[in-house]
Scaffold this active site. Structure first.
Site, mmCIF file in Angstrom:
data_model
loop_
_atom_site.group_PDB
_atom_site.id
_atom_site.type_symbol
_atom_site.label_atom_id
_atom_site.label_comp_id
_atom_site.label_asym_id
_atom_site.label_seq_id
_atom_site.Cartn_x
_atom_site.Cartn_y
_atom_site.Cartn_z
ATOM 1 N N ASP A 340 -19.481 24.922 30.615
ATOM 2 C CA ASP A 340 -18.610 25.733 31.443
ATOM 3 C C ASP A 340 -17.840 26.680 30.537
ATOM 4 O O ASP A 340 -17.885 26.573 29.306
ATOM 5 C CB ASP A 340 -17.661 24.826 32.221
ATOM 6 N N ASP A 633 -16.204 19.618 35.539
ATOM 7 C CA ASP A 633 -14.861 19.106 35.815
ATOM 8 C C ASP A 633 -14.587 18.907 37.291
ATOM 9 O O ASP A 633 -13.657 18.208 37.659
ATOM 10 C CB ASP A 633 -13.794 20.022 35.211
ATOM 11 N N THR A 732 -28.005 -11.856 0.094
ATOM 12 C CA THR A 732 -27.847 -10.653 -0.713
ATOM 13 C C THR A 732 -28.094 -9.368 0.062
ATOM 14 O O THR A 732 -27.602 -8.303 -0.319
ATOM 15 C CB THR A 732 -28.803 -10.704 -1.916
#
Length: 882
Positions: A340, A633, A732
């Site tokens: 956007d 949004d 290890t």
């Protein structure tokens, strides 16, 4: 209202006779509140008595299932087989050691997963659900979990409703699918309702966990937490499930492959040990066990989980909240970002810089003059009435609402127009909320001159619905074609400068129109305002980084095409004069034409786009193999965010609906944060490859000694024991592998093209480097040390080395040399695995301090195995030769 104990209040039903559908006066009395809400002191006391407004997970945890899952993982199953063989072979100490390895590895993996899950859950503090509430007779924002019965809340479009509440004014469209399973929105409005129908069907009630899709209202909270309808059925508590990432699925497939190969190798070489080498059955079993154990990378999965969790925490500190671990790995393969404009590329700090009304253009310097023409004041007043934003009242108070509407309110305030929040509820009689497809919003308001319909929106949409235009003296004149053309040219000129334009119109009405089509027609055009929203200063560098990384950026916005093109060019998303495609053209395109447009046009800007267009664009890009990130949004952006591989929601300006649909939430609404997230995703992916390479490279030097023993027919004694392999794989090897999961990014990380969809993390190049190069070099060095130690003691092929023979001590020294040789090669492999495309000098030897500490532990652990008598005896070989 009858008082309950705190525990009863938290868990029990509402008090007897307490019906939220009863007359509002009686409900207020039962709840001990008023339409002015509660005071902070009252709310605090009720919160202490009734508990927080949240759902508690029912039925306890299922941790034991996660633990069992680690015990039946394919790699664990191979070790169970090895333990069983050891028990059958009469070596219970070895069987117990393997079982201990299984349990330790399972607990470690389980702890890492739980830690990762808790880390993701803890990120909720970055995104607390907030709600507008009337407290102390003023509107304020509080955490939704602090709501209590008796609160008065404000509900707006796009928000998730936080409690069960009775509407006291206004109306909303609500999605009740969380409760009813019905996807069709329902209409809810203030007023009385019948008490015979079920609560969820009451026309004046809204419920926790549902979503407001449109409209706005004020509501009285009557139930919170576990006393809500959603709490009673415990729906939300059963929805959380663990999702495997593509990376985890790939590694699990590799794990099954390793398990099958290990079992086949053990089954094939067992008879070789018995018949070719003449080994006793017990030693042959030990030989097969060694092959099984040597092929199993025990720490693989927990290390991957840890690397993903580290990536999540790193992104959260940067401002990107990842809702699932699985999204971190996907971020690294992002090939297209559909972004956007407003708030993501720009600062979302709108200010009005020009206004046009009645043929007069007013520049920014003159906008604060109070002696404006009547048309300008009508334009400003329409912007105030046709709005749901509010300017902060009182010192330190912040404005709330859409930034565009806030800018309009400040513009009107500068002209002396009344912007107080009380006037709109007093004047408003109806509302047609903003429609992203129409790009319009309208309200019906009354004043001393009668009832008016006020409309604001995109200039072309408002002009198309207007039939008259206001003059300087306030009279209306017909809006002819010539005037329309002049208006369009003026709008285009401002949009070409990167301005955002909002137009306004009105007309008198005798009653509230029954439909939107009936309302938004025959309008009188009042004018437009131009707003400036500057680009974020950091976006240009982020865009340049994307281009270097081979990531394509496409702007999709609801703004005017020239405005969008100007901003896209300014920040470097496109070259000058990009191809601008309006939403109506996209809507008319067939899918194949849209896919072709996206493929052949590099510089694209989609303007005046609808949510449906965003969804189609995402589908078209994915159909060509791109991994797509999509920002949004608004409520209607949710389908596109769900469709995209990475849905990106805005944390500040985004709605609850989009944050729910997204996999990544930006707490700063900043495009640069998306790029940082992609970079972090690439880093996590690279680090996973590094420690997989590190772990796989040790398979060759661990397997080759068994093959040499078998292929020599027993003439060469077994150079490595199962206990030594376990000490390597779980002792290890572990800490250096974990440290590689936190390796800093290689130089040039963002100079590579993105990975293609479906590319596998364990590819042929990695296997050749791990097994055929690093592993082969390690195997040659390890076996050279083994043979050198034996030859110096006078050993020749076929000489006995079992207990009681002269060469037995030399043989023990030789197996110790093999063990230490693998440890030494592990250190070299760890350093080699740090880089794949550049030199170690460019990375820096000391840039990963965790790896240096891991190597130090590895050396200390190996020294303890070799020098401490108890450990030395337990690692001694059984009877490797006839």
């Amino acid at each position: 209202m009858a008082r309950q104990s705190p525990q009863d209040a938290r868990d029990g039903p509402l008090p007897a006779g307490h019906d939220p559908r009863q007359p509002i006066g009686q409900l207020l009395e039962d709840l001990g509140t008023s339409l002015d809400g509660l005071s902070s002191a009252q709310a605090g006391q009720r919160l202490a008595d009734w508990g927080p407004n949240e759902l508690r997970r029912l039925g306890g945890t299922r941790w034991w299932r996660d633990l069992v899952r680690q015990l039946v993982h394919p790699l664990a199953l191979v070790l169970w087989v090895a333990a069983g063989l050891a028990w059958v072979a009469g070596t219970p100490v070895l069987a117990a050691a393997i079982v201990a390895v299984i349990l330790i590895n399972a607990v470690f993996a389980f702890a890492q997963e739980r830690h990762a899950e808790h880390a993701v859950e803890a990120l909720s503090r970055y995104l607390p659900q907030r709600v507008s509430v009337l407290r102390d007779q003023r509107r304020q924002r509080v955490d939704a979990r602090r709501l209590v019965p008796g609160d008065v809340i404000f509900i707006a479009e796009g928000e998730r409703i936080s409690a069960d509440a009775r509407l006291v004014d206004g109306s909303v469209e609500a999605d009740l699918s969380a409760l009813t399973g019905e996807s069709q929105p329902v209409y809810r409005a203030a007023g009385d309702a019948g008490t015979q129908e079920p609560l969820v069907q009451a026309s004046n009630l809204v419920f926790s966990g549902t979503v407001c899709l449109g409209g706005q209202a004020r509501a009285l909270v009557y139930a919170t937490g576990m006393r809500t309808e959603l709490g009673r059925i415990a729906a939300l508590s059963q929805r959380v499930g663990r999702e495997e990432s593509p990376l985890e699925r790939q590694v699990k497939r590799v794990a099954w492959l390793i398990a099958v190969v290990a079992c086949i190798a053990g089954a094939v070489f067992f008879p070789i040990g018995v018949w070719a080498a003449g080994m006793p059955i017990s030693d042959a079993f030990a030989f097969a066990i060694g092959l099984l154990v040597a092929n199993v990378p025990e720490g693989l999965l927990p290390t991957i989980t840890l690397a993903l969790a580290v990536g999540v925490r790193r992104l959260a500190r940067r401002g990107a909240v990842v809702k699932r671990l699985s999204a971190v790995e996907t971020l690294g393969s992002t090939a297209v970002i559909c972004t956007d404009k407003t708030g993501t590329i720009t600062e979302n700090r709108m200010r009005v810089v020009a206004a046009w009304s009645a043929g007069v253009l007013i520049e920014e310097a003159d906008l604060t003059r109070r002696d404006q023409p009547a048309g300008v004041r009508d334009l400003a007043r329409t912007g105030v009435l046709c709005s749901n934003a509010q300017l902060g009242s009182g010192p330190g108070a912040e404005a709330t609402g859409d930034p565009t509407e806030i800018a309009l309110l400040r513009f009107a305030e500068g002209l002396g127009v009344d912007t107080s929040p009380e006037q709109r509820p007093r004047c408003r009689r109806g509302e047609f909320h903003f429609d992203p497809k129409l790009r319009l919003m309208s309200t019906v308001d009354v004043d001393e001159h009668g009832m008016w319909l006020h409309t604001k929106g995109a200039p072309e949409a408002v002009i198309a619905r207007s039939t008259t235009i206001i003059e300087a003296d306030g009279r209306e004149q017909p809006l002819d074609d010539t005037t329309r053309q002049h208006l369009t040219e003026a709008v285009t000129a401002q949009a070409a400068k990167g301005m955002r334009l909002i137009a306004a119109a009105r007309r008198p009405v005798s009653e509230v129109p029954a439909s939107r089509d009936e309302a938004e027609r025959g309008l009188c055009f009042l004018g437009w305002v131009a707003m400036l929203d500057p680009a974020r200063p950091e976006v240009a560098d982020a865009v340049a980084c994307c281009h270097t990384a081979g990531i394509r950026i496409i702007m999709i916005t609801g703004d005017h095409g020239l405005t969008a093109a100007a901003i896209a060019t300014q920040v470097g998303i496109t070259q000058p004069d990009p191809t601008v495609v309006n939403g109506d053209r996209v809507d008319a395109m067939p899918d194949d034409e849209l896919t072709d447009l996206l493929g052949r046009t590099p510089d694209l800007v989609f303007a005046r786009s609808s949510p449906e267009a965003k969804l189609r664009i995402a589908k078209a890009l994915q159909s060509t193999g791109y991994v797509v990130a999509m920002t949004g949004d608004g409520v209607n952006d949710a389908p596109a965010l769900r469709r995209a591989d990475i849905g990106v929601a805005m944390g500040r300006t985004g709605t609850d609906v989009t944050r729910e649909a997204a996999t990544l939430v930006l707490t700063d609404d900043n495009f640069a944060t998306i790029v940082a997230a992609v970079r972090s995703g690439r880093q996590v992916y690279d680090n996973v490859r590094k420690f997989i390479l590190y772990i796989f490279a040790h398979a060759t030097p661990e397997v080759v000694p068994f093959l040499v023993f078998a292929l020599s027919g027993g003439a060469v004694p077994l150079p490595l024991t199962v206990m030594q392999i376990l000490a390597i794989d779980l002792g290890t090897e572990t800490l250096p592998a974990l440290a590689l999961g936190r390796e800093p990014a290689e130089p040039g990380l963002m100079n590579r093209p993105p990975r293609r969809r479906g590319s596998t993390i364990v590819d042929r190049h990695m296997l050749i480097r791990a097994w055929g190069y690093l592993g082969a070099i390690s195997a040659v060095l390890v076996m050279a040390g083994f043979f050198l130690t034996l030859y110096r003691a006078g050993w020749r092929p076929g000489d006995p080395t079992g207990p009681g023979t002269p060469l037995h001590h030399a043989y023990q020294q030789a197996t110790t040399m093999t063990f230490l040789g693998i440890v030494a090669c592990q250190i070299g492999t760890a350093l080699a695995a740090r880089t794949e495309r550049t030199s170690l000098r460019a990375v820096g030897l000391a840039t990963n301090r965790l790896l240096l500490w891991g190597i130090a532990f590895e050396l200390a652990f190996a020294a303890a195995i070799v020098t401490v008598p108890r450990y030395r005896r337990s690692s001694a070989p059984p009877h490797p030769t006839p």
